[in-house]
Structures are given as structure tokens and as C-alpha cells.
Design an enzyme around this catalytic site. Sequence first.
Site, PDB file in Angstrom:
ATOM      1  N   THR A 181      45.326  35.737  51.949  1.00  0.00           N
ATOM      2  CA  THR A 181      45.967  37.050  51.930  1.00  0.00           C
ATOM      3  C   THR A 181      46.543  37.322  53.314  1.00  0.00           C
ATOM      4  O   THR A 181      46.111  36.709  54.276  1.00  0.00           O
ATOM      5  CB  THR A 181      44.900  38.108  51.595  1.00  0.00           C
ATOM      6  OG1 THR A 181      44.243  37.722  50.393  1.00  0.00           O
ATOM      7  CG2 THR A 181      45.492  39.475  51.408  1.00  0.00           C
ATOM      8  N   ARG A 225      45.615  37.578  36.499  1.00  0.00           N
ATOM      9  CA  ARG A 225      44.500  37.897  37.382  1.00  0.00           C
ATOM     10  C   ARG A 225      44.983  38.777  38.525  1.00  0.00           C
ATOM     11  O   ARG A 225      46.005  38.508  39.142  1.00  0.00           O
ATOM     12  CB  ARG A 225      43.886  36.618  37.942  1.00  0.00           C
ATOM     13  CG  ARG A 225      42.718  36.854  38.920  1.00  0.00           C
ATOM     14  CD  ARG A 225      43.158  36.770  40.371  1.00  0.00           C
ATOM     15  NE  ARG A 225      42.025  36.883  41.306  1.00  0.00           N
ATOM     16  CZ  ARG A 225      42.138  36.940  42.623  1.00  0.00           C
ATOM     17  NH1 ARG A 225      43.338  36.898  43.185  1.00  0.00           N
ATOM     18  NH2 ARG A 225      41.073  37.049  43.393  1.00  0.00           N
ATOM     19  N   VAL A 226      44.268  39.853  38.782  1.00  0.00           N
ATOM     20  CA  VAL A 226      44.566  40.727  39.912  1.00  0.00           C
ATOM     21  C   VAL A 226      43.340  40.757  40.814  1.00  0.00           C
ATOM     22  O   VAL A 226      42.222  40.992  40.346  1.00  0.00           O
ATOM     23  CB  VAL A 226      44.917  42.156  39.443  1.00  0.00           C
ATOM     24  CG1 VAL A 226      45.132  43.076  40.642  1.00  0.00           C
ATOM     25  CG2 VAL A 226      46.159  42.137  38.564  1.00  0.00           C
ATOM     26  N   GLY A 227      43.544  40.496  42.085  1.00  0.00           N
ATOM     27  CA  GLY A 227      42.446  40.513  43.037  1.00  0.00           C
ATOM     28  C   GLY A 227      42.324  41.843  43.751  1.00  0.00           C
ATOM     29  O   GLY A 227      42.784  42.880  43.263  1.00  0.00           O
ATOM     30  N   ASP A 228      41.725  41.812  44.925  1.00  0.00           N
ATOM     31  CA  ASP A 228      41.461  43.051  45.651  1.00  0.00           C
ATOM     32  C   ASP A 228      42.665  43.575  46.411  1.00  0.00           C
ATOM     33  O   ASP A 228      42.749  44.760  46.716  1.00  0.00           O
ATOM     34  CB  ASP A 228      40.313  42.848  46.634  1.00  0.00           C
ATOM     35  CG  ASP A 228      40.645  41.828  47.723  1.00  0.00           C
ATOM     36  OD1 ASP A 228      41.056  40.710  47.364  1.00  0.00           O
ATOM     37  OD2 ASP A 228      40.512  42.138  48.919  1.00  0.00           O
ATOM     38  N   THR A 238      40.665  40.096  53.478  1.00  0.00           N
ATOM     39  CA  THR A 238      41.062  38.799  52.935  1.00  0.00           C
ATOM     40  C   THR A 238      39.801  38.041  52.553  1.00  0.00           C
ATOM     41  O   THR A 238      38.838  38.013  53.318  1.00  0.00           O
ATOM     42  CB  THR A 238      41.884  37.984  53.936  1.00  0.00           C
ATOM     43  OG1 THR A 238      42.160  36.680  53.378  1.00  0.00           O
ATOM     44  CG2 THR A 238      41.170  37.804  55.266  1.00  0.00           C
ATOM     45  N   GLY A 239      39.801  37.470  51.359  1.00  0.00           N
ATOM     46  CA  GLY A 239      38.607  36.737  50.974  1.00  0.00           C
ATOM     47  C   GLY A 239      38.457  36.596  49.476  1.00  0.00           C
ATOM     48  O   GLY A 239      39.438  36.614  48.732  1.00  0.00           O
ATOM     49  N   THR A 240      37.220  36.446  49.049  1.00  0.00           N
ATOM     50  CA  THR A 240      36.895  36.272  47.641  1.00  0.00           C
ATOM     51  C   THR A 240      37.164  37.595  46.931  1.00  0.00           C
ATOM     52  O   THR A 240      36.310  38.479  46.902  1.00  0.00           O
ATOM     53  CB  THR A 240      35.412  35.872  47.482  1.00  0.00           C
ATOM     54  OG1 THR A 240      35.096  34.859  48.414  1.00  0.00           O
ATOM     55  CG2 THR A 240      35.149  35.374  46.075  1.00  0.00           C
ATOM     56  N   GLY A 241      38.352  37.729  46.355  1.00  0.00           N
ATOM     57  CA  GLY A 241      38.823  39.018  45.863  1.00  0.00           C
ATOM     58  C   GLY A 241      37.884  39.717  44.918  1.00  0.00           C
ATOM     59  O   GLY A 241      37.682  40.937  44.997  1.00  0.00           O
TER      60      GLY A 241
END
Length: 317
Positions: free
Chosen positions: A183, A211-214, A233-236
Amino acid sequence: MGKAGIAIHGGAGAIARASLSMEQEQRYLQALTGIVASGQAILAAGGSALDAVTEAVRLLEESPLFNAGKGSVFTCRGTHELDACIMDGHTQDAGAVAGVAHIRNPVLAARKVLENSPHVLLSGDGAEQFAREQGLELVAADFFSTDERWQQLQRAQATQQTLLDHDGAAQSAPLDADRKLGTVGAVACDSNGHLAAATSTGGMTNKQPGRVGDSPLPGAGCFSNRRVAVSCTGTGEVFIRTLAAYDVAALMEYSGYTLRQACAHVIHDKIASLDGSGGLIAIDADGNMALPFNTEGMYRGYGYLGESPVVAIYRTR
């Protein structure tokens, strides 16, 4: 009134397996330095924190080195789905787009949502139609593609993995592109003490379409109020479940944590306890900054007015 400044990130992850030349690292460090300097210039000219983070993230989207805009990763179907969010801390107005495939700069679309829409988050075709009506540049879907990202998808599919963003440019990036959380984001405090945050991403390599992340979710991957601005940024999925960006603000407001204490608790305790990895950047209204991460590295940089940009990739301690 706090110290005006800006911080940016370009994703977090593991150090690449391949030994890298100094030239390869310098490409990333030079890109980060130039983008921090651009944000500083906006703030120095009296620009708002919102303008500074908008331009910083736009420039990160324009660089194929990072997983946002040009250089975004591929879904399992070989397509691109991009997300972005921006938030004005002074007003707590927010705008976001998710699952877009033709908007050249998703952060500009998010900014238009913030300014010109009664809604906070628009997705897919509706977001693209809105962007078109707002006069933003739309591009063919292959505009975002690069050979490096395509090879990253092939590696992921060969091992049946869903890879966190940047995790795939093993031979040409300081952080292993096959194990990187890709990200980008920016946070800033302007000369009026106003804060803003912005986050943008191409998602996860080999992800399920839809898929939608954070990143486009206010409170999860992006948040700002009058006290603090945060970009993650990371594991959403873990950042969504913990409302990581908002949690930093909540710890400061309700528990009296300092900026550094709040950020460290979220990244090193809460996120890590759920097997999440990544990092965040944050700035408070006094101009204090924090850039914690629980991975081996995070592309990052910051700069205050009148000072040279500071950029780094790996841990400094």
C-alpha cells in the site's frame, strides 16, 4: 501550533532474498526523497495538509515501484482493482473509492468524493462514472500493468498463494515483492495545525476479484481527526478487524497515550497478536511523527519544513 511536516510510506514487508545492488536501493530512496520534498514544497507555500497528502499519494501512484496506480498488482483473473481513501482531519470529511480499474489516480477520485459527493465511499462502475463526471483522467485497464507485477502473479499462482501486494519483485526491489504489503500513503500537518491522511493500493497479488482491504475504509487503513492522522499498510483483513487507524486516535483520546505509545501498541501488540504484519505512519497536531512496523522493512520517508527529507527502507536499530 505544531511543526508542519509530511510522512509517506510505500508498503512494508520482508527483505528480498536476492542480494541487491546499491543502484536498486537508490531507485526507491530517490523516489521517496522526491515525493517527500514535493509534499514539503506544498506545505512551505502555505498549502493545506489535504493538498500535501493528495499530491504525495498521486506521485506514489504514478511510480511503478509501488503497488498503487501504475504498477498495481493483479487479481487472480489477471485484472486490476484499485482502492483509495483520503480524510481531512479538521472537518473529518472523508472520501474513498474501491474496486476501480480505469481511474488513473484513485486518490484524486477519493478527493472528489470528499469534496463533491454526499457519500463517503463509491465502488466499481459507480465510482468510475463519478470520476468521469468530475473530469478525472480514465485509462485503459492495461495502463496499470507492468511485467514485474505479471511475473509476480505467475509466481503466486504457481504456489497457490495470495500475496500481500509488494510481495513479488524479488530480484529488483529491496523488499521481497512476493512477500510485501504494498500500500502507499501519506500524512501531514500544515502550518495551521490541520491534519490529513491518504492511502492508496492495488491490493493483493492473486486476490479474489471484489476483495476490498483496509485501504479505502476510513478508520481501518486511513483516518484523521484534529488530533492525529494515520495511514496503514499491511495485512488488510487484520487492520479492518482491529480498526487500526482509528484505534491509534482512540488510544490517544480515551487512554491518554502519546502518539508513539498508541502507534506501537497497535502495530506491535494488537496487529501482531492476530498474526497481522505491516506498519503505519502517523502525525499529531503538534507535528510529532511515528512510523512503526513489525516487518523487516517499510518504504518510508518524512520531512519537516526547512529540513532535508529523511528516507529509509530497513530497520534502523
